[in-house]
Design an enzyme around this catalytic site. Structure first.
Site, PDB file in Angstrom:
ATOM      1  N   CYS A 117      20.209  50.385   2.209  1.00 31.00           N
ATOM      2  CA  CYS A 117      19.452  49.559   3.141  1.00 31.00           C
ATOM      3  C   CYS A 117      20.442  48.842   4.041  1.00 31.00           C
ATOM      4  O   CYS A 117      21.646  49.060   3.943  1.00 31.00           O
ATOM      5  CB  CYS A 117      18.522  48.609   2.419  1.00 31.00           C
ATOM      6  SG  CYS A 117      19.326  47.162   1.820  1.00 31.00           S
TER       7      CYS A 117
ATOM      8  N   ARG B 208      11.409  50.456   1.098  1.00 27.21           N
ATOM      9  CA  ARG B 208      11.815  50.864  -0.245  1.00 27.21           C
ATOM     10  C   ARG B 208      10.726  50.675  -1.295  1.00 27.21           C
ATOM     11  O   ARG B 208      10.693  51.399  -2.278  1.00 27.21           O
ATOM     12  CB  ARG B 208      13.020  50.047  -0.687  1.00 27.21           C
ATOM     13  CG  ARG B 208      14.242  50.234   0.140  1.00 27.21           C
ATOM     14  CD  ARG B 208      15.303  49.270  -0.309  1.00 27.21           C
ATOM     15  NE  ARG B 208      15.578  49.442  -1.720  1.00 27.21           N
ATOM     16  CZ  ARG B 208      16.397  50.347  -2.228  1.00 27.21           C
ATOM     17  NH1 ARG B 208      17.053  51.139  -1.435  1.00 27.21           N
ATOM     18  NH2 ARG B 208      16.579  50.447  -3.521  1.00 27.21           N
TER      19      ARG B 208
ATOM     20  N   LYS C 132       3.993  38.877   0.532  1.00 31.85           N
ATOM     21  CA  LYS C 132       4.230  40.281   0.893  1.00 31.85           C
ATOM     22  C   LYS C 132       4.623  41.097  -0.337  1.00 31.85           C
ATOM     23  O   LYS C 132       4.039  42.150  -0.618  1.00 31.85           O
ATOM     24  CB  LYS C 132       5.353  40.374   1.938  1.00 31.85           C
ATOM     25  CG  LYS C 132       5.898  41.798   2.110  1.00 31.85           C
ATOM     26  CD  LYS C 132       7.082  41.873   3.042  1.00 31.85           C
ATOM     27  CE  LYS C 132       8.387  41.433   2.447  1.00 31.85           C
ATOM     28  NZ  LYS C 132       9.243  42.485   1.886  1.00 31.85           N
ATOM     29  N   ASN C 133       5.616  40.622  -1.074  1.00 31.21           N
ATOM     30  CA  ASN C 133       6.154  41.449  -2.156  1.00 31.21           C
ATOM     31  C   ASN C 133       5.147  41.637  -3.291  1.00 31.21           C
ATOM     32  O   ASN C 133       5.080  42.700  -3.900  1.00 31.21           O
ATOM     33  CB  ASN C 133       7.477  40.868  -2.663  1.00 31.21           C
ATOM     34  CG  ASN C 133       8.595  41.081  -1.642  1.00 31.21           C
ATOM     35  OD1 ASN C 133       8.455  41.893  -0.728  1.00 31.21           O
ATOM     36  ND2 ASN C 133       9.693  40.356  -1.780  1.00 31.21           N
TER      37      ASN C 133
ATOM     38  N   ARG D 253       7.927  42.779   9.617  1.00 31.70           N
ATOM     39  CA  ARG D 253       7.752  43.359   8.281  1.00 31.70           C
ATOM     40  C   ARG D 253       7.282  42.312   7.287  1.00 31.70           C
ATOM     41  O   ARG D 253       6.592  42.643   6.332  1.00 31.70           O
ATOM     42  CB  ARG D 253       9.091  43.908   7.762  1.00 31.70           C
ATOM     43  CG  ARG D 253       9.588  45.089   8.486  1.00 31.70           C
ATOM     44  CD  ARG D 253      10.820  45.607   7.820  1.00 31.70           C
ATOM     45  NE  ARG D 253      10.502  45.966   6.432  1.00 31.70           N
ATOM     46  CZ  ARG D 253      11.348  46.546   5.602  1.00 31.70           C
ATOM     47  NH1 ARG D 253      12.550  46.843   6.020  1.00 31.70           N
ATOM     48  NH2 ARG D 253      10.998  46.824   4.375  1.00 31.70           N
TER      49      ARG D 253
ATOM     50  N   ARG E 249      21.409  50.077  -2.562  1.00 28.55           N
ATOM     51  CA  ARG E 249      20.445  49.449  -3.474  1.00 28.55           C
ATOM     52  C   ARG E 249      19.978  50.546  -4.416  1.00 28.55           C
ATOM     53  O   ARG E 249      19.050  51.286  -4.107  1.00 28.55           O
ATOM     54  CB  ARG E 249      19.276  48.834  -2.695  1.00 28.55           C
ATOM     55  CG  ARG E 249      19.673  47.517  -2.030  1.00 28.55           C
ATOM     56  CD  ARG E 249      18.583  46.986  -1.166  1.00 28.55           C
ATOM     57  NE  ARG E 249      17.452  46.449  -1.912  1.00 28.55           N
ATOM     58  CZ  ARG E 249      16.304  46.088  -1.339  1.00 28.55           C
ATOM     59  NH1 ARG E 249      16.140  46.221  -0.040  1.00 28.55           N
ATOM     60  NH2 ARG E 249      15.329  45.599  -2.059  1.00 28.55           N
ATOM     61  N   PRO E 250      20.631  50.658  -5.560  1.00 26.05           N
ATOM     62  CA  PRO E 250      20.364  51.790  -6.445  1.00 26.05           C
ATOM     63  C   PRO E 250      18.973  51.747  -7.082  1.00 26.05           C
ATOM     64  O   PRO E 250      18.326  50.695  -7.120  1.00 26.05           O
ATOM     65  CB  PRO E 250      21.440  51.640  -7.530  1.00 26.05           C
ATOM     66  CG  PRO E 250      21.854  50.209  -7.484  1.00 26.05           C
ATOM     67  CD  PRO E 250      21.627  49.727  -6.086  1.00 26.05           C
ATOM     68  N   VAL E 251      18.533  52.914  -7.562  1.00 28.29           N
ATOM     69  CA  VAL E 251      17.248  52.981  -8.286  1.00 28.29           C
ATOM     70  C   VAL E 251      17.462  53.613  -9.665  1.00 28.29           C
ATOM     71  O   VAL E 251      16.525  54.083 -10.291  1.00 28.29           O
ATOM     72  CB  VAL E 251      16.172  53.779  -7.494  1.00 28.29           C
ATOM     73  CG1 VAL E 251      15.689  52.988  -6.299  1.00 28.29           C
ATOM     74  CG2 VAL E 251      16.678  55.152  -7.081  1.00 28.29           C
TER      75      VAL E 251
ATOM     76  N   ASP F 209      16.533  36.021  -1.266  1.00 29.47           N
ATOM     77  CA  ASP F 209      15.761  36.120  -0.020  1.00 29.47           C
ATOM     78  C   ASP F 209      15.733  34.807   0.767  1.00 29.47           C
ATOM     79  O   ASP F 209      15.115  34.741   1.833  1.00 29.47           O
ATOM     80  CB  ASP F 209      14.321  36.570  -0.326  1.00 29.47           C
ATOM     81  CG  ASP F 209      14.270  38.006  -0.822  1.00 29.47           C
ATOM     82  OD1 ASP F 209      15.243  38.751  -0.610  1.00 29.47           O
ATOM     83  OD2 ASP F 209      13.246  38.385  -1.428  1.00 29.47           O
TER      84      ASP F 209
ATOM     85  N   LEU G 131      17.911  52.348 -12.531  1.00 23.77           N
ATOM     86  CA  LEU G 131      17.151  51.746 -13.632  1.00 23.77           C
ATOM     87  C   LEU G 131      15.702  52.237 -13.642  1.00 23.77           C
ATOM     88  O   LEU G 131      15.109  52.419 -14.708  1.00 23.77           O
ATOM     89  CB  LEU G 131      17.181  50.224 -13.535  1.00 23.77           C
ATOM     90  CG  LEU G 131      18.570  49.592 -13.689  1.00 23.77           C
ATOM     91  CD1 LEU G 131      18.513  48.106 -13.368  1.00 23.77           C
ATOM     92  CD2 LEU G 131      19.101  49.805 -15.098  1.00 23.77           C
TER      93      LEU G 131
END
Ligand code: EPZ
Length: 439
Positions: A118, A94, A22-23, A404, A123-125, A312, A127
């Site tokens: 989430c 996300r 998936k990822n 998902r 969950r920062p962005v 995960d 970076l």
């Protein structure tokens, strides 16, 4: 809404096929935006996140066709004329934030909703934003949206150090760097196999990238990328999940086969911890054979970026520990709050203690079937795993979390001997004396 109902106590046996990752699929889909033409992606899993991301690409102007039978996706990105990813879709997933790098790379501009938190915390962005700024993007925030622009229509490239080595930020920076005017360097880059496979796809499209799979990735920008046909890799987290399922729910001495897999993608930490539980496994080509031991031994784990133990798989490992002999713990250093599944497992009788970023427990424990609620993708599958070994029926509500990221979970498990079915239910139904009796 749908729920999964599992009758516990049946042994898992036979063969389970592993789907495409998936990822990685999400990264590959974002990469297709960079190529003017038709990209063909093979081994794409039929999942809700893939459908959501297909909509994100369509909003930008791409045409996306997916055949769930052959698992082939065709993305025609000849026309990308609306460089925007709306809140309604980004909030569902996300990974839509990959559109920031993809649209900047393709169109020199992007307007992408900020994802927000989430289910298990912030969950920062930061970076992603700081990195793209270092590569030349001008970025502003406008009513919950990141508005980014590359002066002169192309990023100039640059140098950025990731701390920690974020998977998503590495992907966004690669997406931005491959068509930049100059060269770029990503320091402390993510080593996850998903990123490496994605980088290989970009190379096949004509990108000039060195250092994939190492902490320093160097990119020499090119004018344009070409569309290609690319085969997605197998899902490593699905593989790890089914290895754990086999260890806890297989009959001692029996061997369960997981096919179409890529075990090296799990990383040494998971494989070593799994080995120490006493569960034997062998690899033969793309098949992993797990032989179930008489007794599982408790093995404590601590998550870390690849090749560390994957965050995960920590929720699933908690269930494994509940079935193993001895005391152990599961510590998450990547997402210190990722324990929403633990109170649900406690409704099934789990005895455990969460302290900070660690859950402590001692096994083996007897679990009972109960109604439990999915909270996020990996937490939800841990409830299904618990249901395999619990006494009686487990009802895992809000299955959309599982949809998902686990393709045809109930189909795969029932073909492997598990009594599991999907039912619809009314989440907001008020119990009456009659319905209480039925239950
Ligand atoms: C990816 O998320 C995966 N998602 C996640 O899988 C996975 O849990 C995670 O990597 C870690 O392996 C996809 O691939 C779509 P990160 P991502 O950026 O990229 C911190 C699943 O269940 N960080 O590598 O969002 C962050 O807080 C999902 O399939 C910053 O501080 O994760 C975390 O502690 C859930 N600032 C660490 O980095 C940033 O700007 C790693 O996160 C970005 C991240």
């Amino acid at each position: 809404m749908d729920k999964l109902v599992i009758e516990g106590g049946r042994p898992l046996r036979g063969t389970i096929p592993i789907s495409g990752s998936k990822n990685t699929a999400l990264m590959l889909m974002a990469g297709a935006v960079l190529a003017d033409g038709v990209t063909v992606l093979e081994n794409i899993p039929h999942l809700r996140d893939i459908t959501t991301f297909s909509h994100v690409l369509r909003i930008a102007g791409a045409s996306v066709r997916f055949d769930p039978e052959t698992h082939v996706m065709r993305i025609d990105a000849t026309r990308i004329d609306f460089p925007e990813a709306p809140y309604e879709l980004v909030k569902q997933m996300r990974a839509s934030f990959y559109m920031l790098g993809a649209l900047l790379g393709r169109c020199g501009q992007a307007r992408v909703s900020l994802p927000g938190g989430c289910a298990w915390g912030p969950r920062p962005v930061n970076l992603h934003l700081e990195g793209l700024r270092a590569f030349g993007a001008e970025i502003e925030l406008d009513q919950g949206y990141v508005v980014a622009r590359a002066p002169g229509g192309r990023l100039r490239g640059g140098r950025f150090r990731l701390e920690p080595p974020s998977v998503g930020a590495t992907v966004n920076l690669l997406l931005g760097a491959v068509t930049a005017r100059g060269s770029s360097r990503i320091e402390n880059a993510a080593l996850e196999p998903d990123v490496v496979v994605f980088g290989r796809a970009l190379q096949q499209m004509g990108a000039r990238i060195e250092g994939l799979g190492t902490r320093t990735i160097e990119v020499e920008g090119v004018d344009a990328l070409q569309p290609v046909t690319f085969r997605n890799c197998p899902d490593r987290i699905e593989l790890g999940t089914f290895m754990i399922a086999a260890a806890i729910a297989g009959s001692p001495g029996d061997t369960i086969y997981l096919t179409g897999a890529e075990p090296s993608h799990l990383g040494e930490a998971f494989l070593e911890a799994f080995r120490q539980t006493g569960a034997a496994f062998t690899f033969d080509g793309d098949t992993v054979a797990v032989t179930v031991p008489e007794r599982l031994q408790a093995v404590s784990i601590e998550t870390a970026p690849y090749p560390g133990f994957p965050t995960d798989l920590q929720a699933q490992w908690t269930v494994l520990l509940s079935q193993a002999e001895g005391a152990g713990f599961v510590r998450d250093t990547v997402y210190p709050d990722r324990f929403k599944h633990v109170p649900e497992l406690m409704r099934m009788g789990l005895q455990a203690r969460v302290e900070g970023n660690t859950v402590f427990l001692e096994g083996p424990q007897r679990l009972q079937g109960a109604h439990v609620m999915s909270t996020d993708l990996r937490g939800s599958v841990s409830l299904v795993l618990a249901g395999l070994v619990a006494e009686g029926e487990t009802h895992v509500l809000r299955v959309y979390h599982l949809d998902r990221g686990y393709e045809n979970l109930e189909g795969k498990l029932s073909a492997a001997g598990i009594a599991i079915r999907r039912e619809s239910y009314d989440e907001f139904a008020t119990p009456t004396p009659e319905s209480a009796e039925e239950n």
